[in-house]
Design a protein around this motif. Structure first.
Motif, PDB file in Angstrom:
ATOM      1  N   ARG A  95      -2.928 -15.194 -12.959  1.00 24.17           N
ATOM      2  CA  ARG A  95      -4.382 -15.363 -12.670  1.00 24.17           C
ATOM      3  C   ARG A  95      -5.109 -14.208 -13.336  1.00 24.17           C
ATOM      4  NH1 ARG A  95      -5.329 -18.581  -8.056  1.00 24.17           N
ATOM      5  NH2 ARG A  95      -3.732 -20.141  -7.907  1.00 24.17           N
ATOM      6  N   TYR A  96      -6.383 -14.291 -13.190  1.00 20.52           N
ATOM      7  CA  TYR A  96      -7.325 -13.184 -13.521  1.00 20.52           C
ATOM      8  C   TYR A  96      -6.914 -11.719 -13.013  1.00 20.52           C
ATOM      9  CZ  TYR A  96      -9.694 -13.585  -9.027  1.00 20.52           C
ATOM     10  OH  TYR A  96     -10.247 -13.211  -7.906  1.00 20.52           O
ATOM     11  N   TRP A  97      -6.315 -11.659 -12.014  1.00 20.44           N
ATOM     12  CA  TRP A  97      -5.959 -10.490 -11.144  1.00 20.44           C
ATOM     13  C   TRP A  97      -4.561  -9.883 -11.614  1.00 20.44           C
ATOM     14  CZ3 TRP A  97      -1.633 -11.670  -8.600  1.00 20.44           C
ATOM     15  CH2 TRP A  97      -1.535 -13.003  -8.178  1.00 20.44           C
ATOM     16  N   ARG A 147      -3.829  -3.758 -12.162  1.00 24.40           N
ATOM     17  CA  ARG A 147      -3.087  -3.308 -11.025  1.00 24.40           C
ATOM     18  C   ARG A 147      -3.906  -3.046  -9.808  1.00 24.40           C
ATOM     19  NH1 ARG A 147       0.782   2.173 -12.189  1.00 24.40           N
ATOM     20  NH2 ARG A 147       1.691   0.359 -13.361  1.00 24.40           N
ATOM     21  N   VAL A 148      -5.221  -2.555  -9.944  1.00 25.24           N
ATOM     22  CA  VAL A 148      -6.014  -2.372  -8.861  1.00 25.24           C
ATOM     23  C   VAL A 148      -6.267  -3.721  -8.074  1.00 25.24           C
ATOM     24  CG1 VAL A 148      -8.378  -1.727  -8.433  1.00 25.24           C
ATOM     25  CG2 VAL A 148      -7.155  -0.458 -10.203  1.00 25.24           C
ATOM     26  N   LEU A 149      -6.440  -4.811  -8.867  1.00 26.43           N
ATOM     27  CA  LEU A 149      -6.583  -6.076  -8.102  1.00 26.43           C
ATOM     28  C   LEU A 149      -5.031  -6.783  -7.648  1.00 26.43           C
ATOM     29  CD1 LEU A 149      -9.406  -7.731 -10.634  1.00 26.43           C
ATOM     30  CD2 LEU A 149      -9.564  -6.557  -8.444  1.00 26.43           C
ATOM     31  N   ARG A 150      -4.041  -6.498  -8.310  1.00 27.15           N
ATOM     32  CA  ARG A 150      -2.940  -7.151  -8.204  1.00 27.15           C
ATOM     33  C   ARG A 150      -2.398  -6.737  -6.917  1.00 27.15           C
ATOM     34  NH1 ARG A 150      -0.156  -5.956 -12.541  1.00 27.15           N
ATOM     35  NH2 ARG A 150       0.977  -4.131 -11.903  1.00 27.15           N
ATOM     36  N   VAL A 209      -3.923  -8.418  -3.795  1.00 28.06           N
ATOM     37  CA  VAL A 209      -3.411  -9.721  -3.677  1.00 28.06           C
ATOM     38  C   VAL A 209      -1.896  -9.871  -3.224  1.00 28.06           C
ATOM     39  CG1 VAL A 209      -3.024 -11.916  -5.014  1.00 28.06           C
ATOM     40  CG2 VAL A 209      -5.153 -10.469  -5.438  1.00 28.06           C
ATOM     41  N   CYS A 210      -1.135  -9.099  -3.758  1.00 33.41           N
ATOM     42  CA  CYS A 210       0.275  -9.089  -3.444  1.00 33.41           C
ATOM     43  C   CYS A 210       0.520  -8.615  -1.832  1.00 33.41           C
ATOM     44  CB  CYS A 210       1.212  -8.265  -4.152  1.00 33.41           C
ATOM     45  SG  CYS A 210       1.410  -8.601  -6.005  1.00 33.41           S
ATOM     46  N   PHE A 211      -0.438  -7.580  -1.340  1.00 35.99           N
ATOM     47  CA  PHE A 211      -0.310  -7.520  -0.038  1.00 35.99           C
ATOM     48  C   PHE A 211      -0.800  -8.386   0.840  1.00 35.99           C
ATOM     49  CE2 PHE A 211      -2.785  -5.917   3.699  1.00 35.99           C
ATOM     50  CZ  PHE A 211      -1.872  -5.150   4.173  1.00 35.99           C
ATOM     51  N   LEU A 212      -1.850  -9.199   0.474  1.00 36.68           N
ATOM     52  CA  LEU A 212      -2.041 -10.297   1.400  1.00 36.68           C
ATOM     53  C   LEU A 212      -0.974 -11.550   1.224  1.00 36.68           C
ATOM     54  CD1 LEU A 212      -6.025 -10.238   0.727  1.00 36.68           C
ATOM     55  CD2 LEU A 212      -4.749  -9.570   2.831  1.00 36.68           C
ATOM     56  N   VAL A 230       3.578   1.001   8.519  1.00 38.29           N
ATOM     57  CA  VAL A 230       3.110   1.229   7.044  1.00 38.29           C
ATOM     58  C   VAL A 230       3.889   0.958   5.921  1.00 38.29           C
ATOM     59  CG1 VAL A 230       1.816   2.642   5.273  1.00 38.29           C
ATOM     60  CG2 VAL A 230       0.982   2.537   7.740  1.00 38.29           C
ATOM     61  N   MET A 231       5.345   1.595   6.236  1.00 39.32           N
ATOM     62  CA  MET A 231       6.076   1.665   5.181  1.00 39.32           C
ATOM     63  C   MET A 231       6.763   0.100   4.995  1.00 39.32           C
ATOM     64  SD  MET A 231       8.678   4.997   6.221  1.00 39.32           S
ATOM     65  CE  MET A 231       9.744   4.379   5.168  1.00 39.32           C
ATOM     66  N   LEU A 232       6.752  -0.820   6.231  1.00 48.16           N
ATOM     67  CA  LEU A 232       7.195  -2.207   6.086  1.00 48.16           C
ATOM     68  C   LEU A 232       6.132  -2.956   5.171  1.00 48.16           C
ATOM     69  CD1 LEU A 232       9.139  -4.330   7.033  1.00 48.16           C
ATOM     70  CD2 LEU A 232       7.819  -4.528   8.969  1.00 48.16           C
ATOM     71  N   LEU A 233       5.016  -2.634   5.220  1.00 46.06           N
ATOM     72  CA  LEU A 233       3.840  -3.223   4.475  1.00 46.06           C
ATOM     73  C   LEU A 233       3.975  -2.964   3.091  1.00 46.06           C
ATOM     74  CD1 LEU A 233       0.663  -3.110   6.872  1.00 46.06           C
ATOM     75  CD2 LEU A 233       2.332  -5.060   6.507  1.00 46.06           C
ATOM     76  N   LEU A 234       4.101  -1.700   2.742  1.00 49.08           N
ATOM     77  CA  LEU A 234       4.626  -1.271   1.467  1.00 49.08           C
ATOM     78  C   LEU A 234       5.593  -1.845   0.574  1.00 49.08           C
ATOM     79  CD1 LEU A 234       3.788   2.394   1.574  1.00 49.08           C
ATOM     80  CD2 LEU A 234       2.375   0.881   0.354  1.00 49.08           C
ATOM     81  N   VAL A 235       6.762  -2.135   1.509  1.00 49.19           N
ATOM     82  CA  VAL A 235       7.863  -2.946   0.844  1.00 49.19           C
ATOM     83  C   VAL A 235       7.498  -4.181   0.624  1.00 49.19           C
ATOM     84  CG1 VAL A 235      10.116  -3.624   1.552  1.00 49.19           C
ATOM     85  CG2 VAL A 235       9.732  -1.310   1.978  1.00 49.19           C
ATOM     86  N   GLY A 236       7.045  -4.987   1.730  1.00 48.01           N
ATOM     87  CA  GLY A 236       6.581  -6.427   1.362  1.00 48.01           C
ATOM     88  C   GLY A 236       5.687  -6.539   0.040  1.00 48.01           C
ATOM     89  N   THR A 237       4.627  -5.713  -0.076  1.00 46.50           N
ATOM     90  CA  THR A 237       3.829  -5.528  -1.200  1.00 46.50           C
ATOM     91  C   THR A 237       4.412  -5.389  -2.566  1.00 46.50           C
ATOM     92  OG1 THR A 237       2.117  -4.833   0.215  1.00 46.50           O
ATOM     93  CG2 THR A 237       1.774  -4.598  -2.121  1.00 46.50           C
TER      94      THR A 237
END
Length: 504
Positions: free
Chosen positions: A193-195, A199-202, A205-208, A289-296
């Motif tokens: 996609r456009y994002w 990296r700033v946009l990617r 999106v990967c986080f969500l 926070v660490m778990l969210l970073l791993v998923g992202t």
């Protein structure tokens, strides 16, 4: 009344009825034998199902329980020596979990009282610490089993996806003779996609994306094709879902253990439990926070692989091509994500165990949890981390970490590994007999199967590059001819070893 209370508190086995002592011991023996029998039945079940990795994980659980039991025994034996260690009162009033030193029912040692000092850790404190160790062991095992169970439940749908890869409709849709633009593929529409190039946009999106359809069917098909293309012949019937399941069972043996560096962070958690640090405002959020970073990061790896493939070609043949590589992972080390998840799970289970222990020993509204937000934050974070790790992050980790340069030893099924090891032992015996019979016949030594398997797995050979003279195995595809061949080969070798001399 005070003298009666003191006498009752100081009653020893000398003044205890023998029937009471025997009853308590009988009750403890029944519980211990019951738990041991349950673990034995679980081990037999794993042996029956040939779950070697789960058997090793169960053995690791037993060893950890033995370690915690040994620590508890040391505390019991050294209870009095620890209480006899005296420190100044000014030092004993620092870093308290409560705001100030309150009155306590525990008695200080006479030695420390006479010196005007306090015990380093009172006898009552040692006993309470033993309760904490017991609660920690229960919560850690329960947390690991629950996480593994949630992950397996989420991955159950992958069985139907794997079965779909053997249908004619799937083979027609992903026919390698069909050429398409890379943006026309389902995987390209999802990730290009456009994002994707920014990296700033990617990253947002990967986080969500990890919260909604973290592993889609098209992601599974594409990563499966990339793994098989990199390590096997294209179009192979390799069962990717069973391979992931075996690899996850091996990783479960790592998660269920308690490493030395995990204990160091546990000691830091105990230290920062002092009143002045207000740890309830930041400590429960560290594993979250660490778990969210791993998923992202895992979602970002999928997107980055699609972007790299898009930069190399604009036209694809059949399935969207992805190239597994370690450089997509942090420090080029896919196993680092496993150790991070290990830390997250243990710290989360430790915080839940600590909250449960303080609730049981000191009450729901003790000085450990004076504020309502403290209780809400700890319980909410513990439950959220447990569910998010087991049902979202663990399946995503199990799939994406197969995109490294090397492949796991789980690529070989248990029956294949056992068959090859038996073949190696018999071949080495046959070579030894041959050497003894004819000393002039020079036979090159066979390499160790364990060494060759370890080397081949870690260097990630492409199994489709084997020449005609080398032998190959279809690991997960049911093949009657292979089973018959293996059985006949072993039988012939047994006969030759028992009744015949080897040929010259």
């Amino acid at each position: 009344m005070a003298e009666e209370a003191t006498t009752a508190a100081e009653t020893t086995l000398e003044h205890t009825p023998t029937w009471a002592l025997a009853t308590v011991c009988l009750f403890l023996l029944i519980i211990s034998i019951f738990i041991e029998h349950l673990l034995h039945l679980l081990g037999k079940y794993f042996h029956k199902r040939r779950k070697r990795a789960l058997i090793q994980a169960l053995d690791k659980v037993k060893s950890e329980l033995i370690l915690l039991g040994f620590i508890s025994l040391l505390l019991t034996v050294s209870e009095k020596p620890i209480a006899n260690i005296c420190i100044p009162k000014s030092v004993g009033e620092t870093f308290l979990p409560c705001g100030s030193l309150t009155s306590s029912d525990s008695e200080e040692e006479t030695k420390c009282v006479n010196q005007g000092k306090v015990s380093l850790l009172s006898r009552e404190g040692v006993r309470e610490l033993q309760y904490l160790i017991f609660v920690l062991a229960v919560f850690h095992v329960f947390s690991c089993v629950l996480t593994f169970g949630l992950g397996m439940a989420k991955m159950r749908r992958w069985e139907s996806w794997e079965a779909e890869t053997r249908t004619l409709e799937f083979k027609f849709s992903y026919d390698p003779r069909r050429f398409r633009l890379i943006h026309q593929t389902s995987f390209g529409k999802r990730h290009l996609r456009y994002w994707s190039d920014h990296r700033v946009l990617r990253w947002p999106v990967c986080f969500l994306r990890q919260f909604y359809k973290s592993v889609s069917k098209v992601d599974y098909f594409t990563l499966r094709h990339g793994f098989i293309t990199a390590h096997f012949a294209e179009g192979s019937d390799f069962d990717f879902q069973k391979y992931i399941r075996r690899a996850l069972e091996i990783d479960f043996g790592v998660i269920v253990g308690i490493s030395w560096w995990i204990w160091i962070f546990t000691l830091l958690f105990l230290f920062f439990n002092a009143h002045g640090f207000h740890n309830y405002l930041w400590l429960p959020f560290i594993p979250f926070v660490m778990l969210l970073l791993v998923g992202t990061k895992l979602q970002g790896i999928i997107t980055k692989m699609s972007v790299d493939s898009h930069e190399k070609t604009q036209v694809v043949r059949g399935t969207f091509p992805v190239n597994p590589s370690d450089h997509f992972f942090w420090l080029g080390w896919p196993k680092l994500l496993l150790y991070i998840m290990h830390f997250i799970l243990f710290q989360n289970s430790f915080q839940l165990a600590f909250f449960t222990w303080t609730w049981y020993k000191f009450g729901f509204r003790s000085c450990f949890h004076q504020k309502t937000e403290d209780i809400v934050i700890r319980i909410a974070m513990g439950i959220i981390i447990q569910l998010l790790c087991g049902y979202v992050t663990l399946p995503l980790y199990a799939l994406v970490t197969q995109m490294g340069t090397s492949m796991s030893k789980a690529v070989f099924t248990e029956s294949v590994v056992l068959g090859l090891k038996k073949w190696r032992r018999r071949a080495r015996k046959k070579l030894a007999l041959s050497k003894n019979t004819n000393n002039n016949w020079m036979v090159p030594a066979l390499p160790s199967l364990d060494t060759s398997l370890e080397t081949s797995v870690n260097t990630s050979p492409s199994l489709n590059t084997l020449n005609e003279n080398s032998f190959s195995l279809d690991y997960d595809r049911p093949s009657p001819s292979y089973s018959d061949f293996l059985a006949v080969e072993i039988t012939e070798e047994e006969t030759s070893l028992k009744g015949k001399q080897p040929r010259r």
